[in-house]
Design a protein around this motif. Structure first.
Motif, PDB file in Angstrom:
ATOM      1  N   SER A 149       0.821  -1.226   0.000  1.00 28.52           N
ATOM      2  CA  SER A 149       0.000   0.000   0.000  1.00 28.52           C
ATOM      3  C   SER A 149       0.852   1.272   0.000  1.00 28.52           C
ATOM      4  CB  SER A 149      -0.959  -0.023   1.195  1.00 28.52           C
ATOM      5  OG  SER A 149      -0.253  -0.371   2.346  1.00 28.52           O
ATOM      6  N   SER A 177       3.765   1.723   3.299  1.00 24.89           N
ATOM      7  CA  SER A 177       4.823   2.624   2.841  1.00 24.89           C
ATOM      8  C   SER A 177       5.591   3.169   4.039  1.00 24.89           C
ATOM      9  CB  SER A 177       4.184   3.781   2.070  1.00 24.89           C
ATOM     10  OG  SER A 177       5.102   4.839   1.968  1.00 24.89           O
ATOM     11  N   PRO A 178       6.900   3.349   3.911  1.00 30.80           N
ATOM     12  CA  PRO A 178       7.672   3.935   5.025  1.00 30.80           C
ATOM     13  C   PRO A 178       7.312   5.397   5.298  1.00 30.80           C
ATOM     14  CG  PRO A 178       9.122   3.243   3.209  1.00 30.80           C
ATOM     15  CD  PRO A 178       7.734   2.946   2.773  1.00 30.80           C
ATOM     16  N   VAL A 211      10.141  -6.136  -4.103  1.00 28.38           N
ATOM     17  CA  VAL A 211      10.516  -7.075  -5.178  1.00 28.38           C
ATOM     18  C   VAL A 211      10.353  -8.509  -4.674  1.00 28.38           C
ATOM     19  CG1 VAL A 211      12.444  -7.902  -6.585  1.00 28.38           C
ATOM     20  CG2 VAL A 211      12.034  -5.440  -6.358  1.00 28.38           C
ATOM     21  N   PHE A 224      -1.945  -4.401  -5.088  1.00 27.97           N
ATOM     22  CA  PHE A 224      -1.044  -3.241  -4.995  1.00 27.97           C
ATOM     23  C   PHE A 224      -1.800  -1.944  -5.226  1.00 27.97           C
ATOM     24  CE2 PHE A 224       1.494  -0.100  -7.401  1.00 27.97           C
ATOM     25  CZ  PHE A 224       2.498   0.167  -6.481  1.00 27.97           C
ATOM     26  N   LYS A 233       7.053  -2.055 -12.774  1.00 25.89           N
ATOM     27  CA  LYS A 233       8.143  -2.896 -12.248  1.00 25.89           C
ATOM     28  C   LYS A 233       7.559  -4.161 -11.632  1.00 25.89           C
ATOM     29  CE  LYS A 233      11.002   1.081 -11.108  1.00 25.89           C
ATOM     30  NZ  LYS A 233      11.225   2.029 -10.040  1.00 25.89           N
ATOM     31  N   LEU A 414      -8.988   6.897 -13.792  1.00 26.96           N
ATOM     32  CA  LEU A 414      -9.402   6.389 -12.481  1.00 26.96           C
ATOM     33  C   LEU A 414     -10.820   6.875 -12.169  1.00 26.96           C
ATOM     34  CD1 LEU A 414      -8.473   4.635 -10.125  1.00 26.96           C
ATOM     35  CD2 LEU A 414      -7.571   6.671  -9.032  1.00 26.96           C
ATOM     36  N   PHE A 453     -14.493  -0.268  -7.290  1.00 29.37           N
ATOM     37  CA  PHE A 453     -13.644   0.904  -7.491  1.00 29.37           C
ATOM     38  C   PHE A 453     -12.344   0.473  -8.177  1.00 29.37           C
ATOM     39  CE2 PHE A 453     -10.256   3.784  -6.290  1.00 29.37           C
ATOM     40  CZ  PHE A 453     -10.811   5.010  -6.570  1.00 29.37           C
TER      41      PHE A 453
HETATM   42  P1  NAD Z   1       4.663   4.124  -4.783  1.00 32.23           P
HETATM   43  O1  NAD Z   1       4.336   3.390  -6.031  1.00 32.23           O
HETATM   44  O2  NAD Z   1       5.929   4.876  -4.711  1.00 32.23           O
HETATM   45  O3  NAD Z   1       4.686   3.113  -3.533  1.00 32.23           O
HETATM   46  C1  NAD Z   1       3.593   2.288  -3.223  1.00 32.23           C
HETATM   47  C2  NAD Z   1       4.107   1.096  -2.422  1.00 32.23           C
HETATM   48  O4  NAD Z   1       4.946   0.288  -3.250  1.00 32.23           O
HETATM   49  C3  NAD Z   1       4.950   1.476  -1.209  1.00 32.23           C
HETATM   50  O5  NAD Z   1       4.661   0.594  -0.145  1.00 32.23           O
HETATM   51  C4  NAD Z   1       6.367   1.261  -1.720  1.00 32.23           C
HETATM   52  O6  NAD Z   1       7.316   1.022  -0.689  1.00 32.23           O
HETATM   53  C5  NAD Z   1       6.179   0.030  -2.599  1.00 32.23           C
HETATM   54  N1  NAD Z   1       7.197  -0.184  -3.624  1.00 32.23           N
HETATM   55  C6  NAD Z   1       8.100   0.700  -4.120  1.00 32.23           C
HETATM   56  N2  NAD Z   1       8.841   0.100  -5.091  1.00 32.23           N
HETATM   57  C7  NAD Z   1       8.395  -1.171  -5.206  1.00 32.23           C
HETATM   58  C8  NAD Z   1       8.744  -2.275  -6.044  1.00 32.23           C
HETATM   59  N3  NAD Z   1       9.713  -2.178  -6.955  1.00 32.23           N
HETATM   60  N4  NAD Z   1       8.070  -3.427  -5.895  1.00 32.23           N
HETATM   61  C9  NAD Z   1       7.060  -3.531  -5.009  1.00 32.23           C
HETATM   62  N5  NAD Z   1       6.684  -2.531  -4.182  1.00 32.23           N
HETATM   63  C10 NAD Z   1       7.349  -1.359  -4.287  1.00 32.23           C
HETATM   64  O7  NAD Z   1       3.413   5.066  -4.495  1.00 32.23           O
HETATM   65  P2  NAD Z   1       3.233   6.162  -3.333  1.00 32.23           P
HETATM   66  O8  NAD Z   1       4.115   7.339  -3.637  1.00 32.23           O
HETATM   67  O9  NAD Z   1       3.345   5.504  -2.013  1.00 32.23           O
HETATM   68  O10 NAD Z   1       1.692   6.563  -3.538  1.00 32.23           O
HETATM   69  C11 NAD Z   1       1.261   7.521  -4.453  1.00 32.23           C
HETATM   70  C12 NAD Z   1       0.709   6.879  -5.713  1.00 32.23           C
HETATM   71  O11 NAD Z   1      -0.310   5.934  -5.366  1.00 32.23           O
HETATM   72  C13 NAD Z   1       0.039   7.893  -6.624  1.00 32.23           C
HETATM   73  O12 NAD Z   1       0.368   7.633  -7.966  1.00 32.23           O
HETATM   74  C14 NAD Z   1      -1.448   7.625  -6.408  1.00 32.23           C
HETATM   75  O13 NAD Z   1      -2.276   7.996  -7.465  1.00 32.23           O
HETATM   76  C15 NAD Z   1      -1.451   6.152  -6.193  1.00 32.23           C
HETATM   77  N6  NAD Z   1      -2.688   5.756  -5.502  1.00 32.23           N
HETATM   78  C16 NAD Z   1      -3.654   5.063  -6.209  1.00 32.23           C
HETATM   79  C17 NAD Z   1      -4.855   4.714  -5.581  1.00 32.23           C
HETATM   80  C18 NAD Z   1      -5.931   3.940  -6.310  1.00 32.23           C
HETATM   81  O14 NAD Z   1      -6.831   3.426  -5.651  1.00 32.23           O
HETATM   82  N7  NAD Z   1      -5.911   3.835  -7.624  1.00 32.23           N
HETATM   83  C19 NAD Z   1      -5.064   5.081  -4.256  1.00 32.23           C
HETATM   84  C20 NAD Z   1      -4.064   5.801  -3.590  1.00 32.23           C
HETATM   85  C21 NAD Z   1      -2.881   6.121  -4.217  1.00 32.23           C
END
Ligand code: NAD
Length: 492
Positions: A149, A177-178, A211, A224, A233, A414, A453
């Motif tokens: 998340s 997330s951290p 990963v 995710f 990725k 979205l 959703f």
């Molecule tokens: P992010 O993609 O940077 O990180 C999301 C999660 O993925 C974190 O826990 C992170 O540590 C982890 N992560 C990072 N690299 C990874 C990898 N290589 N493999 C697996 N996990 C990995 O996103 P963010 O900055 O935390 O959140 C903001 C984004 O989330 C925005 O783009 C926003 O639109 C999106 N978001 C979407 C929804 C939805 O329901 N569609 C809801 C909320 C946020």
């Protein structure tokens, strides 16, 4: 409010697991203060969490749905009882005001309750019996789920995965997330406490752990929520073992204001403003660009500013009059600030909105005053990119067809919204490419956990919430008993 920083830990197979290294999580309103030390879970520990979930799965999937619901309802009661404390912890580490954090708790609970109420019927066996024989369609849990998340709605976007996964008989490894790890860790541990060891595990960390969670052969499904680039990725990580996945990704949600929208409707204007600046604009489903008929443009901008200046109050998440706190982290602040500064450099008008309640705090924290951006074009980054912050461009249009075209001119799909006479708005809403389109409201104000959703295009794959949000964690197994077992056209 927590007055000292806490050291967080992973929760694996019902036990606390400490780390060798930690990351600091600062208070975004006062970055000198550390609110939590976040463990850097190693890939070895992540493997242990996956193995614990794997080991717990065979027994857990045999537990009756009634018992799963009973256990989840006990967890929900704990979350309800501890909402004030959890909301304060979330507000402090995240930067969102307490009312907003309480709202997140309420949405999380609403969904968990809905999932409990509907799971039995949703995953019940379907039995068809007739002249041709008998067919049973069973809904089997997929197995081990990695629930990853983001920081913006950490509790809601973790429980949106954890509750349906466990209720349908899966086991879970959750990774928040951290950037907002504390309150959600408490929530995960509270839920985990109601279930057998290994059913729900928690790990921390960044991409390296991510990963492992998305490539390990013993993970069956990835749930995710996060950025579109991270999702690309993840799809690559998961390719070698063909994993099931639900992806909830970025958005650049359009708000289309129709010529029949009443700009003097103060409540509607207020909803529009809230849909732009709740959680300082850091919501995936917030309206990120507004299209307004050229004939209404000047009047709309004037009324919008009036409504925004009335509603937006920027300051401490713990100040009750504050609607808008700091941004969650420095990277996000710099990203949004850059978008706004670049738009200004290219000649756009950047109009500050709202009132800064505490100037000293504003200077020390990751604050950014909300802005309206006028004069930017469809191709400018401020319109094209997902800003994920407190700024919104208004773009004029000449015909509704042109507005629909501009709304759909995005890699994302979205949510979106259409504002105007209801029937006209419904008609236009149907032409917009999005997972959800709201009429005369937008963002979380129009969210209903009973309905699916998710996004189209690069905003995601699959759906959360609604019955679909439960069905995402099961896979049909058909048991077929045809009466005529030997087909007549196959030669003896
Ligand atoms: P992010 O993609 O940077 O990180 C999301 C999660 O993925 C974190 O826990 C992170 O540590 C982890 N992560 C990072 N690299 C990874 C990898 N290589 N493999 C697996 N996990 C990995 O996103 P963010 O900055 O935390 O959140 C903001 C984004 O989330 C925005 O783009 C926003 O639109 C999106 N978001 C979407 C929804 C939805 O329901 N569609 C809801 C909320 C946020």
């Amino acid at each position: 409010m927590a007055d000292e920083s806490v050291t967080l830990y992973a929760w694996i197979n019902g036990k606390r697991v400490d780390a060798d290294e930690y990351m600091e999580r600062e208070n975004p309103a006062d970055p000198q203060k550390i609110v939590a030390y976040v463990p850097k879970t190693t890939t070895g520990q992540a493997k242990e969490a996956i193995e614990a979930a794997r080991a717990a799965f065979p027994a857990w999937k045999e537990v009756s749905v009634e018992e799963r619901i009973e256990r989840m309802e006990r967890a929900i009661q704990t979350l309800k009882d501890r909402t004030p404390e959890l909301a304060e912890t979330l507000a402090e580490e995240h930067g969102k005001p307490v009312y907003d954090a309480e709202g997140e708790m309420a949405v999380s609970i609403m969904w968990m309750e809905y999932a409990c109420q509907t799971v039995k019927e949703t995953i019940a066996d379907q039995v068809d019996e007739g002249e041709g024989g008998k067919t049973i369609v069973r809904q089997e849990p997929v197995g081990v789920v990695s629930a990853i998340s983001p920081w913006n709605y950490p509790i809601a976007l973790s429980t949106i995965k954890i509750a349906p996964a466990i209720l349908t008989g899966n086991t879970v490894v959750s990774k928040p997330s951290p950037f907002a790890p504390h309150a959600v860790s408490l929530v995960v541990e509270m839920i985990a406490g109601e279930f057998p060891d290994g059913v729900l595990n928690l790990v921390h960390g960044e991409a390296e752990v991510g990963v492992e969670l998305t490539s390990n052969e013993h993970v069956d499904k990835i749930a995710f929520t996060g950025g579109t680039e991270t999702a690309k990725k993840i799809m690559k990580s998961a390719a070698d073992t063909i994993k099931d996945m639900t992806l909830e990704l970025g958005g650049n949600d359009a708000a289309v204001v129709l010529p029949d929208f009443d700009v003097n409707d103060e409540r509607a204007m207020r909803r529009m403003v809230i849909s732009n600046f709740l959680t300082a604009g850091q919501i995936c489903m917030i309206a990120k660009r507004i299209y307004v008929p050229r004939t209404l443009y000047n009047e709309f901008v004037e009324k919008y500013q009036e409504a925004a200046n009335k509603w937006v109050k920027i300051g401490s998440p713990f100040d009750e009059q504050v609607t808008t706190g700091p941004l969650n982290n420095k990277q996000q602040l710099d990203f949004v600030k850059n978008l706004v500064d670049n738009a200004a450099e290219k000649g756009a008008d950047v109009i500050p909105l709202g009132h800064i309640v505490d100037n000293e705090l504003f200077e020390q924290g990751h604050f950014l005053q909300p802005t309206l951006v006028l004069g930017a074009d469809q191709q400018d980054d401020i319109v094209k990119e997902e800003q994920f912050g407190p700024t919104v461009p208004i773009v004029p249009y000449d015909t509704v067809d042109e507005a629909v075209k501009m709304a759909n001119d995005s890699i994302y799909g979205l949510t979106s919204s259409v504002w105007g006479e209801e029937n006209h708005a419904i008609e236009v809403a149907a032409r917009i490419e999005a997972g959800t389109t709201m009429v005369n409201t937008a963002a979380v104000q129009g969210l209903d956990v009973r309905y699916p959703f998710g996004g189209v295009k690069q905003s995601g794959i699959g759906r959360e919430y609604g019955k679909e949000g439960l069905l995402g964690y099961v896979t049909p197994h058909v048991i077929n008993v045809p009466k005529m077992r030997d087909l007549p056209y196959i030669p003896e």
